[in-house]
Design an enzyme around this catalytic site. Structure first.
Site, PDB file in Angstrom:
ATOM      1  N   HIS A   1     -24.318 -11.607  17.916  1.00 17.43           N
ATOM      2  CA  HIS A   1     -22.900 -11.252  18.035  1.00 17.43           C
ATOM      3  C   HIS A   1     -22.110 -12.118  17.071  1.00 17.43           C
ATOM      4  O   HIS A   1     -22.378 -13.325  16.958  1.00 17.43           O
ATOM      5  CB  HIS A   1     -22.387 -11.477  19.456  1.00 17.43           C
ATOM      6  CG  HIS A   1     -23.096 -10.633  20.456  1.00 17.43           C
ATOM      7  ND1 HIS A   1     -22.840  -9.282  20.587  1.00 17.43           N
ATOM      8  CD2 HIS A   1     -24.078 -10.923  21.342  1.00 17.43           C
ATOM      9  CE1 HIS A   1     -23.639  -8.788  21.515  1.00 17.43           C
ATOM     10  NE2 HIS A   1     -24.398  -9.757  21.983  1.00 17.43           N
TER      11      HIS A   1
ATOM     12  N   TYR B   1     -13.079 -10.838  14.706  1.00 15.95           N
ATOM     13  CA  TYR B   1     -14.265 -10.495  13.912  1.00 15.95           C
ATOM     14  C   TYR B   1     -14.159 -10.857  12.433  1.00 15.95           C
ATOM     15  O   TYR B   1     -15.136 -10.688  11.691  1.00 15.95           O
ATOM     16  CB  TYR B   1     -14.570  -8.996  14.071  1.00 15.95           C
ATOM     17  CG  TYR B   1     -14.837  -8.604  15.501  1.00 15.95           C
ATOM     18  CD1 TYR B   1     -15.931  -9.135  16.192  1.00 15.95           C
ATOM     19  CD2 TYR B   1     -13.994  -7.732  16.179  1.00 15.95           C
ATOM     20  CE1 TYR B   1     -16.173  -8.793  17.519  1.00 15.95           C
ATOM     21  CE2 TYR B   1     -14.227  -7.381  17.503  1.00 15.95           C
ATOM     22  CZ  TYR B   1     -15.313  -7.917  18.168  1.00 15.95           C
ATOM     23  OH  TYR B   1     -15.553  -7.584  19.475  1.00 15.95           O
TER      24      TYR B   1
HETATM   25  C1  DQA Z   1     -19.814  -7.896  19.304  1.00 11.17           C
HETATM   26  C2  DQA Z   1     -19.308  -8.301  20.699  1.00 11.17           C
HETATM   27  C3  DQA Z   1     -19.187  -7.097  21.603  1.00 11.17           C
HETATM   28  O1  DQA Z   1     -18.707  -7.482  22.865  1.00 11.17           O
HETATM   29  C4  DQA Z   1     -18.231  -6.084  21.009  1.00 11.17           C
HETATM   30  O2  DQA Z   1     -18.172  -4.935  21.815  1.00 11.17           O
HETATM   31  C5  DQA Z   1     -18.550  -5.740  19.597  1.00 11.17           C
HETATM   32  C6  DQA Z   1     -18.956  -6.811  18.696  1.00 11.17           C
HETATM   33  C7  DQA Z   1     -19.832  -9.085  18.340  1.00 11.17           C
HETATM   34  O3  DQA Z   1     -20.510  -8.978  17.314  1.00 11.17           O
HETATM   35  O4  DQA Z   1     -19.172 -10.090  18.583  1.00 11.17           O
HETATM   36  O5  DQA Z   1     -18.387  -4.607  19.175  1.00 11.17           O
HETATM   37  O6  DQA Z   1     -21.141  -7.419  19.445  1.00 11.17           O
END
Ligand code: DQA
Length: 147
Positions: A100, A22
């Site tokens: 995402h 992330y």
């Molecule tokens: C997310 C992807 C999801 O699978 C994960 O549970 C998240 C972040 C993303 O921004 O990549 O919390 O939404």
């Protein structure tokens, strides 16, 4: 134009949680980025984050008959589990775009399907903060066609 950006569970931990996936930037950095994107495109953005499904649903309901022209939604892991959020999105009369940060289609099998996105206008993923910018621009484009 006023766009509501909703971030779901664990996104308050951006910059701390799983930084290899992330990134090292925080949720505050994301808010700053979104404000700058909004300014560049003449769009007001309101950004909210909650770890609670019901709170996210209440915020989605608030867009009914209110001041927002669209919603950008990163439902976090609820994206893969929450039919309640999918139903809430279906009830709205403004465009909702799912986002995402990570490329969910290339991760664990349980992340590959975004059931909330099934009710959304579009999805952008795998581009970090840029996924949000693309979603904002998609809403802007949609609104300009509707006028
Ligand atoms: C997310 C992807 C999801 O699978 C994960 O549970 C998240 C972040 C993303 O921004 O990549 O919390 O939404």
């Amino acid at each position: 134009m006023h766009i509501l950006v909703l971030n779901g569970p664990n996104l308050n931990l951006l910059g701390i949680r799983e930084t290899a996936i992330y990134g090292t930037k925080s949720h505050k950095d994301l808010v700053t980025f979104l404000k700058a994107v909004g300014k560049r495109h003449g769009i007001k953005t309101t950004v909210r984050q909650s770890n609670h499904e019901g709170r996210l649903i209440d915020w989605l309901h608030e867009t009914l008959g209110e001041r927002y022209d669209g919603v950008v939604l990163n439902a976090g892991a609820y994206s893969h589990t929450s039919y309640a959020l999918q139903d809430a999105v279906k009830a709205l009369d403004v465009p909702v775009v799912s986002v995402h940060l990570s490329a969910i289609s290339e991760r664990e099998p349980f992340r590959r399907h975004d059931i909330v996105a099934d009710a959304c206008l579009a999805t952008f993923s795998g581009q970090g903060f840029t996924s949000y910018e693309q979603a904002i621009l998609r809403i802007k484009e949609t609104m300009s066609h509707e006028r």
